[in-house]
Design a protein around this motif. Structure first.
Motif, PDB file in Angstrom:
ATOM      1  N   ILE A 116      43.898 -47.611 -11.786  1.00  0.00           N
ATOM      2  CA  ILE A 116      43.260 -48.825 -11.270  1.00  0.00           C
ATOM      3  C   ILE A 116      43.487 -49.975 -12.256  1.00  0.00           C
ATOM      4  O   ILE A 116      43.834 -51.092 -11.857  1.00  0.00           O
ATOM      5  N   SER A 117      43.320 -49.681 -13.531  1.00  0.00           N
ATOM      6  CA  SER A 117      43.453 -50.718 -14.560  1.00  0.00           C
ATOM      7  C   SER A 117      44.851 -51.308 -14.597  1.00  0.00           C
ATOM      8  O   SER A 117      45.012 -52.541 -14.655  1.00  0.00           O
ATOM      9  N   TYR A 118      45.859 -50.458 -14.570  1.00  0.00           N
ATOM     10  CA  TYR A 118      47.221 -50.996 -14.630  1.00  0.00           C
ATOM     11  C   TYR A 118      47.545 -51.828 -13.392  1.00  0.00           C
ATOM     12  O   TYR A 118      48.218 -52.852 -13.494  1.00  0.00           O
ATOM     13  N   ALA A 119      47.036 -51.418 -12.250  1.00  0.00           N
ATOM     14  CA  ALA A 119      47.245 -52.209 -11.025  1.00  0.00           C
ATOM     15  C   ALA A 119      46.496 -53.545 -11.106  1.00  0.00           C
ATOM     16  O   ALA A 119      47.021 -54.588 -10.697  1.00  0.00           O
ATOM     17  N   MET A 120      45.298 -53.526 -11.645  1.00  0.00           N
ATOM     18  CA  MET A 120      44.522 -54.768 -11.788  1.00  0.00           C
ATOM     19  C   MET A 120      45.186 -55.711 -12.795  1.00  0.00           C
ATOM     20  O   MET A 120      45.237 -56.928 -12.570  1.00  0.00           O
TER      21      MET A 120
END
Length: 167
Positions: free
Chosen positions: A108-112
């Motif tokens: 989720i973090s890398y996509a955000m």
């Protein structure tokens, strides 16, 4: 002269309509960012049950973004990253194991991070933080480290790797 005034009026209306649509999208994207912070804060506080609920909210906020108003390249990036965020949010919400939740949060973090850097929608300064132990990064609304990958075990482990000023 009338043609020039008409053209100026048309351009003003078109620009205003685009700016309004973009600002509505930015508001929705900032709501996604806030929901992301809620998931991050739950994991940093070792609250796996709260993380489950907040991941469901995050997915709903992503679904609520009116992405059709985005320019073509930004739209493509948003659609790709939104799919990752929703998939990883479902993984996180489907697990009671905090290690599994944290692994899903990494995706989720890398996509955000990619979405934020590409679309530049943040209304406040955002800090990209990195934990060398987890070999993973995340976004934070505060400069102080609040590590979602280790929680209370290493709450302040990490550093600010980048500061993204508000738009």
């Amino acid at each position: 002269m009338k043609k020039i005034l008409g053209l100026v009026a048309f351009m003003t209306i078109a620009t205003t309509a685009f700016t309004y649509a973009q600002s509505k999208t930015d508001v929705a994207l900032n709501q996604v960012l806030t929901a992301y912070y809620d998931v991050k804060n739950a994991l940093a506080a070792d609250k796996k049950d709260v993380a489950i609920e907040k991941a469901k909210v995050l997915s709903a906020k992503v679904n609520a973004v009116n992405h059709k108003d985005l320019p073509a390249e930004q739209h493509k990036i948003f659609m790709e990253q939104a799919a990752v965020i929703k998939s990883k949010s479902a993984q996180l919400a489907g697990s009671n194991d905090i290690k599994t939740q944290r692994k899903a949060f990494e995706g989720i973090s890398y996509a955000m991070i990619k979405t934020l850097k590409s679309l530049k929608f943040n209304s406040q300064t955002v800090y990209v933080q990195h934990c060398p132990m987890a070999k993973a990064s995340w976004l934070n609304e505060k400069e102080n480290i609040e590590n979602p990958y280790y929680g209370s075990m290493m709450f302040d482990c990490g550093d600010v790797s980048e500061t993204i000023k508000s738009k």
